[in-house]
Scaffold this active site. Structure first.
Site, PDB file in Angstrom:
ATOM      1  CB  SER A  90     126.233 -17.601  -9.494  1.00 54.55           C
ATOM      2  OG  SER A  90     127.532 -17.699  -8.967  1.00 54.55           O
ATOM      3  CG  HIS A 193     130.675 -14.695 -11.075  1.00 51.26           C
ATOM      4  ND1 HIS A 193     130.771 -15.967 -11.616  1.00 51.26           N
ATOM      5  CD2 HIS A 193     129.805 -14.794 -10.033  1.00 51.26           C
ATOM      6  CE1 HIS A 193     129.977 -16.782 -10.940  1.00 51.26           C
ATOM      7  NE2 HIS A 193     129.395 -16.099  -9.977  1.00 51.26           N
TER       8      HIS A 193
END
Length: 315
Positions: A90, A193
């Site tokens: 991430s 996300h």
């Protein structure tokens, strides 16, 4: 073959930068990175409490800066071969961009400042959250997540998927989860996300053209299916879409396995990704670079494993 990996949001802990400030030049580096990122990294990394550094706009710059400081300290004044691959989970992909030479340290901090603030704004638009689903069959886990109207935001390993969506949907999943699986709500205020981050993606898309990325000097493995990024331009495309797309860390580990990884160092704040590797990449050597006391062990791993990739694995 040596891989360096960079953790994502949630790995931060109060005071975790305190040991690093004792090293020469670190406070000056943090001051420079703070200016680029618009965050007082020294204060947040040494004094702020857990609630303060949980804030997305604080946590993400803090994590990128910590990784840059730890990796720089690892190599500073040492005659060591570079890593054979770099990956980040991430926001850790922004740390990885700095370590692989795609972005300069200050540009990485400028990018994470925009990313973190944009994601915080998107998260504030409506109540959303995330939950880790541990165990169960992959097919049943994904089907149950989708049945509740949620998104599989992180594919972390064969045994762990993170679901994201509205707070009500997360609560429903916790009450009616997949068979033989545990549902663990996470302390995050946002469905990262997923399509809930579309606004953040648009902000990043507007900012990214102002950057001048270089091609990676070390193979950079992307959260987008474990793709090995070949150009700086491709990296920017992927990092823009990443905020609203799933993080496939299982695929990243698969790419490392395919490249013949024999050792992994996780930069500060370390432990999450080496923990996953311990289960998924059995038999490789692991090191957590959490404090300066860990530097010598990490350097020994670099000396033993870096530069050992076979010629047909290099690019």
């Amino acid at each position: 073959m040596l891989a360096i990996v960079c953790p994502g949001q949630g790995a931060q802990k109060p005071g975790f930068l305190s040991p690093w400030r004792e090293l020469p030049g670190v406070e000056e580096s943090l001051a420079s990175l703070s200016e680029a990122g618009g965050v007082d990294l020294l204060r947040h990394g040494t004094e702020s409490d857990a609630d303060t550094i949980r804030d997305t706009a604080v946590a993400q710059p803090l994590l990128v800066a910590a990784g840059i400081i730890a990796a720089s300290s690892l190599y500073q004044g040492q005659d060591l071969a570079p890593a054979d691959a770099i990956a980040g989970h991430s926001v850790g992909e922004l740390t990885a961009a700095a370590l692989s030479g795609v972005l300069g340290d200050e540009d990485a901090m400028r990018l994470v400042a925009v990313r973190s603030q944009a994601m915080a704004r998107a998260a504030a638009a409506e109540p959303t959250s995330m939950a880790a689903v541990v165990g169960g069959s992959r097919e049943d886990v994904i089907a149950t997540i989708e049945r509740h109207g949620l998104h599989a935001a992180n594919i972390n390993s064969a045994a762990q998927v993170v679901a994201a969506g509205s707070s009500e949907q997360i609560e429903a999943l916790a009450e009616d989860g997949p068979a033989k699986a545990r549902v663990i709500p996470l302390q995050v205020a946002g469905a990262f996300h997923t399509p809930y981050m579309a606004g953040a993606r648009e902000e990043l898309a507007a900012f990214a053209p102002g950057l001048q990325p270089a091609d990676p000097s070390v193979p950079l493995i992307s959260n987008a299916g474990g793709e090995v990024v070949a150009s700086g331009a491709r990296y920017l495309d992927l990092i823009v879409t990443q905020v609203a797309s799933p993080v496939d860390w299982e695929a990243c580990m698969g790419a490392l396995r395919d490249r013949g990884v024999t050792a992994m160092i996780e930069v500060a704040p370390a432990g999450t990704l080496t923990g996953l590797a311990k289960r998924e990449l059995k038999g490789i050597a692991l090191a957590n670079l959490n404090t300066p006391d860990d530097l010598e062990a990490a350097r020994a791993l670099v000396r033993e494993h870096a530069g050992s990739a076979a010629p047909d694995q290099e690019n």
